[in-house]
Motif scaffolding. Structure first.
Motif, PDB file in Angstrom:
ATOM      1  N   GLY A 136       0.843  -1.206   0.000  1.00 55.28           N
ATOM      2  CA  GLY A 136       0.000   0.000   0.000  1.00 55.28           C
ATOM      3  C   GLY A 136       0.869   1.243   0.000  1.00 55.28           C
ATOM      4  O   GLY A 136       2.018   1.214   0.443  1.00 55.28           O
ATOM      5  N   LYS A 137       0.313   2.326  -0.480  1.00 55.03           N
ATOM      6  CA  LYS A 137       1.094   3.559  -0.646  1.00 55.03           C
ATOM      7  C   LYS A 137       1.308   4.290   0.672  1.00 55.03           C
ATOM      8  O   LYS A 137       2.123   5.185   0.759  1.00 55.03           O
ATOM      9  CB  LYS A 137       0.363   4.475  -1.631  1.00 55.03           C
ATOM     10  CG  LYS A 137       0.280   3.891  -3.039  1.00 55.03           C
ATOM     11  CD  LYS A 137      -0.424   4.815  -4.012  1.00 55.03           C
ATOM     12  CE  LYS A 137      -1.933   4.815  -3.891  1.00 55.03           C
ATOM     13  NZ  LYS A 137      -2.583   3.508  -4.185  1.00 55.03           N
ATOM     14  N   ARG A 138       0.491   3.986   1.668  1.00 58.32           N
ATOM     15  CA  ARG A 138       0.563   4.630   2.995  1.00 58.32           C
ATOM     16  C   ARG A 138       0.264   6.122   2.909  1.00 58.32           C
ATOM     17  O   ARG A 138       0.790   6.920   3.705  1.00 58.32           O
ATOM     18  CB  ARG A 138       1.937   4.411   3.668  1.00 58.32           C
ATOM     19  CG  ARG A 138       2.436   2.978   3.721  1.00 58.32           C
ATOM     20  CD  ARG A 138       1.441   2.023   4.300  1.00 58.32           C
ATOM     21  NE  ARG A 138       2.011   0.748   4.690  1.00 58.32           N
ATOM     22  CZ  ARG A 138       1.284  -0.308   4.994  1.00 58.32           C
ATOM     23  NH1 ARG A 138      -0.034  -0.288   4.885  1.00 58.32           N
ATOM     24  NH2 ARG A 138       1.862  -1.410   5.392  1.00 58.32           N
ATOM     25  N   THR A 146      -7.018  -0.152   6.109  1.00 60.23           N
ATOM     26  CA  THR A 146      -6.800  -1.564   5.775  1.00 60.23           C
ATOM     27  C   THR A 146      -8.041  -2.394   6.084  1.00 60.23           C
ATOM     28  O   THR A 146      -8.429  -3.265   5.299  1.00 60.23           O
ATOM     29  CB  THR A 146      -5.587  -2.118   6.558  1.00 60.23           C
ATOM     30  OG1 THR A 146      -4.433  -1.347   6.207  1.00 60.23           O
ATOM     31  CG2 THR A 146      -5.335  -3.577   6.244  1.00 60.23           C
ATOM     32  N   MET A 147      -8.672  -2.116   7.226  1.00 58.81           N
ATOM     33  CA  MET A 147      -9.876  -2.908   7.549  1.00 58.81           C
ATOM     34  C   MET A 147     -10.981  -2.658   6.524  1.00 58.81           C
ATOM     35  O   MET A 147     -11.723  -3.557   6.150  1.00 58.81           O
ATOM     36  CB  MET A 147     -10.345  -2.686   8.989  1.00 58.81           C
ATOM     37  CG  MET A 147     -11.138  -1.441   9.343  1.00 58.81           C
ATOM     38  SD  MET A 147     -12.842  -1.300   8.747  1.00 58.81           S
ATOM     39  CE  MET A 147     -13.617  -2.728   9.385  1.00 58.81           C
ATOM     40  N   SER A 148     -11.048  -1.414   6.029  1.00 56.65           N
ATOM     41  CA  SER A 148     -12.096  -1.126   5.032  1.00 56.65           C
ATOM     42  C   SER A 148     -11.801  -1.872   3.730  1.00 56.65           C
ATOM     43  O   SER A 148     -12.721  -2.303   3.032  1.00 56.65           O
ATOM     44  CB  SER A 148     -12.243   0.382   4.803  1.00 56.65           C
ATOM     45  OG  SER A 148     -11.238   0.890   3.953  1.00 56.65           O
ATOM     46  N   LEU A 149     -10.519  -2.056   3.417  1.00 60.02           N
ATOM     47  CA  LEU A 149     -10.159  -2.816   2.208  1.00 60.02           C
ATOM     48  C   LEU A 149     -10.497  -4.297   2.389  1.00 60.02           C
ATOM     49  O   LEU A 149     -11.020  -4.946   1.481  1.00 60.02           O
ATOM     50  CB  LEU A 149      -8.660  -2.655   1.879  1.00 60.02           C
ATOM     51  CG  LEU A 149      -8.160  -1.228   1.598  1.00 60.02           C
ATOM     52  CD1 LEU A 149      -6.654  -1.242   1.321  1.00 60.02           C
ATOM     53  CD2 LEU A 149      -8.909  -0.580   0.445  1.00 60.02           C
ATOM     54  N   GLY A 194     -19.893   8.411   7.348  1.00 54.19           N
ATOM     55  CA  GLY A 194     -18.697   8.438   6.508  1.00 54.19           C
ATOM     56  C   GLY A 194     -18.584   7.182   5.653  1.00 54.19           C
ATOM     57  O   GLY A 194     -19.453   6.880   4.830  1.00 54.19           O
ATOM     58  N   LEU A 195     -17.504   6.413   5.865  1.00 55.89           N
ATOM     59  CA  LEU A 195     -17.224   5.234   5.029  1.00 55.89           C
ATOM     60  C   LEU A 195     -18.418   4.281   4.906  1.00 55.89           C
ATOM     61  O   LEU A 195     -18.752   3.841   3.803  1.00 55.89           O
ATOM     62  CB  LEU A 195     -16.061   4.430   5.642  1.00 55.89           C
ATOM     63  CG  LEU A 195     -14.678   4.686   5.080  1.00 55.89           C
ATOM     64  CD1 LEU A 195     -14.119   5.934   5.725  1.00 55.89           C
ATOM     65  CD2 LEU A 195     -13.761   3.518   5.363  1.00 55.89           C
ATOM     66  N   VAL A 196     -19.011   3.952   6.042  1.00 57.66           N
ATOM     67  CA  VAL A 196     -20.099   2.967   6.020  1.00 57.66           C
ATOM     68  C   VAL A 196     -21.274   3.493   5.188  1.00 57.66           C
ATOM     69  O   VAL A 196     -21.827   2.770   4.341  1.00 57.66           O
ATOM     70  CB  VAL A 196     -20.541   2.614   7.462  1.00 57.66           C
ATOM     71  CG1 VAL A 196     -21.829   1.820   7.461  1.00 57.66           C
ATOM     72  CG2 VAL A 196     -19.442   1.817   8.175  1.00 57.66           C
ATOM     73  N   GLY A 206      -2.034  -3.833  -8.693  1.00 61.03           N
ATOM     74  CA  GLY A 206      -1.979  -4.791  -7.582  1.00 61.03           C
ATOM     75  C   GLY A 206      -3.371  -5.226  -7.157  1.00 61.03           C
ATOM     76  O   GLY A 206      -3.572  -5.810  -6.090  1.00 61.03           O
ATOM     77  N   LYS A 207      -4.381  -4.881  -7.956  1.00 58.67           N
ATOM     78  CA  LYS A 207      -5.758  -5.331  -7.704  1.00 58.67           C
ATOM     79  C   LYS A 207      -6.430  -5.509  -9.061  1.00 58.67           C
ATOM     80  O   LYS A 207      -5.905  -5.055 -10.083  1.00 58.67           O
ATOM     81  CB  LYS A 207      -6.521  -4.333  -6.820  1.00 58.67           C
ATOM     82  CG  LYS A 207      -6.634  -2.934  -7.390  1.00 58.67           C
ATOM     83  CD  LYS A 207      -7.339  -1.982  -6.415  1.00 58.67           C
ATOM     84  CE  LYS A 207      -7.423  -0.580  -7.013  1.00 58.67           C
ATOM     85  NZ  LYS A 207      -8.014   0.421  -6.169  1.00 58.67           N
ATOM     86  N   THR A 208      -7.581  -6.134  -9.060  1.00 58.77           N
ATOM     87  CA  THR A 208      -8.261  -6.402 -10.326  1.00 58.77           C
ATOM     88  C   THR A 208      -8.570  -5.097 -11.063  1.00 58.77           C
ATOM     89  O   THR A 208      -9.137  -4.174 -10.469  1.00 58.77           O
ATOM     90  CB  THR A 208      -9.588  -7.147 -10.058  1.00 58.77           C
ATOM     91  OG1 THR A 208      -9.300  -8.240  -9.178  1.00 58.77           O
ATOM     92  CG2 THR A 208     -10.192  -7.674 -11.346  1.00 58.77           C
TER      93      THR A 208
HETATM   94  C1  GRG Z   1     -15.145   1.264   7.991  1.00 55.86           C
HETATM   95  C2  GRG Z   1     -16.600   0.011   9.631  1.00 55.86           C
HETATM   96  C3  GRG Z   1     -16.086   0.162   8.259  1.00 55.86           C
HETATM   97  C4  GRG Z   1     -16.492  -0.698   7.318  1.00 55.86           C
HETATM   98  C5  GRG Z   1     -15.997  -0.671   5.951  1.00 55.86           C
HETATM   99  C6  GRG Z   1     -16.158  -1.729   3.100  1.00 55.86           C
HETATM  100  C7  GRG Z   1     -16.410  -0.369   3.619  1.00 55.86           C
HETATM  101  C8  GRG Z   1     -17.040  -0.241   4.956  1.00 55.86           C
HETATM  102  C9  GRG Z   1     -16.058   0.744   2.951  1.00 55.86           C
HETATM  103  C10 GRG Z   1     -15.320   0.733   1.672  1.00 55.86           C
HETATM  104  C11 GRG Z   1     -14.276   1.782   1.701  1.00 55.86           C
HETATM  105  C12 GRG Z   1     -13.359   1.721   0.510  1.00 55.86           C
HETATM  106  C13 GRG Z   1     -12.700   0.427   0.207  1.00 55.86           C
HETATM  107  C14 GRG Z   1     -13.163   2.820  -0.228  1.00 55.86           C
HETATM  108  C15 GRG Z   1     -12.238   2.876  -1.382  1.00 55.86           C
HETATM  109  C16 GRG Z   1     -11.157   3.854  -1.074  1.00 55.86           C
HETATM  110  C17 GRG Z   1      -9.997   3.711  -2.017  1.00 55.86           C
HETATM  111  C18 GRG Z   1     -10.000   4.541  -3.241  1.00 55.86           C
HETATM  112  C19 GRG Z   1      -9.006   2.851  -1.729  1.00 55.86           C
HETATM  113  C20 GRG Z   1      -7.731   2.712  -2.428  1.00 55.86           C
HETATM  114  O1  GRG Z   1      -6.790   3.476  -1.694  1.00 55.86           O
HETATM  115  P1  GRG Z   1      -5.259   3.469  -2.047  1.00 55.86           P
HETATM  116  O2  GRG Z   1      -5.094   3.588  -3.529  1.00 55.86           O
HETATM  117  O3  GRG Z   1      -4.840   2.020  -1.596  1.00 55.86           O
HETATM  118  O4  GRG Z   1      -4.589   4.513  -1.222  1.00 55.86           O
HETATM  119  P2  GRG Z   1      -3.450   1.507  -0.970  1.00 55.86           P
HETATM  120  O5  GRG Z   1      -3.479   0.026  -1.208  1.00 55.86           O
HETATM  121  O6  GRG Z   1      -2.327   2.189  -1.711  1.00 55.86           O
HETATM  122  O7  GRG Z   1      -3.471   1.853   0.471  1.00 55.86           O
END
Ligand code: GRG
Length: 306
Positions: free
Chosen positions: A55-57, A89-92, A163-165, A246-248
């Motif tokens: 991940g890019k952090r 990370t947990m959201s991913l 927010g995310l949810v 690094g993903k589909t």
């Molecule tokens: C937060 C409680 C809680 C549940 C999760 C699944 C979900 C709810 C939300 C989805 C959020 C999500 C995956 C949004 C996409 C954001 C996004 C563009 C991710 C990619 O980020 P990068 O490119 O990834 O920074 P790396 O791998 O570089 O960190």
């Protein structure tokens, strides 16, 4: 001990790639230390598999950089920066589950549920989310308690239904629908992607002692780069390869998701992303030269290739 990345304080020009690599190494080491494997090993291993899996952090780096910009130290912000990466990370992990986006590749590796099973992947996500808040509360030093309380409150809001949810729920709801307005698309992405990026910048500022006016400018910056980040993400999903991402790749088309390029076309999407980045940079004007790292990160948002 006062840790500093110093670069934004140095008068000479700087190289963003070097700065990012330096911060990535710092975050990597802190994350590794933050989450040792203890009993029951299986869940800690699953949490570490995704947390330390590349991940890019970008999120922790935004937090550290903003904290230093307003006069704080890396040491003050590092636990929150790590917590932000745990939450991301947990959201991913949850996003990749069969009940959500159903993917088998993330950060160039098999997704968490493919390695550990769906049950453990759900729990690994839950474990990381809870631990993120514990980590901030127990590990932060030299930050006024009221500032830390505000950080925890903002983070909780950014992650939950506000927010995310909430963004993810709408994203799932509109899958397969073609008649999606730009307002709905903005809602999805300002919540699903933007809210956490905003929290990274603003929480870094709050920890570093930003004034209310500075928080306002930082919020404008963050909201603009948040949306630009997602527009570029949509473009990359169409134009980049699985190996580079690094993903589909092509996932949005496959899942029949409405995206910015689908609404606007690729060229117009690029133009909109650039406008947002320009506005983000304008919001930093009052910080002057000290904001050069955040300015460079804004440019990186549109020029990145993964
Ligand atoms: C937060 C409680 C809680 C549940 C999760 C699944 C979900 C709810 C939300 C989805 C959020 C999500 C995956 C949004 C996409 C954001 C996004 C563009 C991710 C990619 O980020 P990068 O490119 O990834 O920074 P790396 O791998 O570089 O960190």
């Amino acid at each position: 001990m006062v840790l500093t990345n110093n670069i934004q304080l140095s008068p000479a020009g700087f190289d963003l790639a070097t700065y990012l690599a330096h911060c990535q190494a710092q975050v990597e080491a802190a994350l590794d230390q933050a989450l040792p494997v203890v009993y029951p090993e299986k869940i800690y291993e699953a949490m570490r598999y995704s947390l330390l899996g590349g991940g890019k952090r970008l999120r922790p780096i935004l937090c550290l950089t903003t904290c230093e910009l307003v006069g704080g130290t890396v040491e003050m912000a590092l636990p929150t920066a790590c917590a932000l990466e745990m939450i991301h990370t947990m959201s991913l992990i949850h996003d990749d589950l069969p009940a959500m986006d159903n993917d088998d590749l993330r950060r160039g590796k098999m997704t968490n549920h493919k390695v550990y099973g769906e049950d453990i992947a759900i729990l690994a996500g839950d474990g990381l989310l809870a631990y993120a808040f514990e980590h901030i509360a127990t590990q932060t030093r030299n930050c006024p308690p009221e500032a830390l309380l505000e950080v925890v409150a903002r983070l909780g809001r950014a992650v939950g239904a506000a927010g995310l949810v909430g963004g993810q729920v709408m994203d799932l709801d509109f899958e397969g629908q073609t008649n999606v307005s730009v307002e709905t698309l903005h809602f999805i992405h300002t919540h699903k992607t933007g809210a956490l990026l905003e929290a990274c910048v603003v929480c870094g500022g709050i920890i570093g002692g930003a004034t209310p006016l500075q928080v306002q400018y930082l919020t404008q910056y963050a909201q603009n780069i948040g949306l630009a980040f997602q527009i570029v993400d949509d473009i990359l999903d169409l134009t980049a390869t699985r190996e580079v991402l690094g993903k589909t790749a092509g996932k949005d088309l496959q899942a029949q998701k409405i995206t910015y390029p689908r609404l606007w076309g690729i060229e117009e999407s690029r133009r909109q992303a650039q406008n947002l980045v320009d506005e983000a940079k304008e919001a930093l004007m009052s910080f002057g030269e000290r904001a050069k790292v955040l300015v460079a990160i804004a440019d990186y948002i549109t020029t990145r290739n993964y």
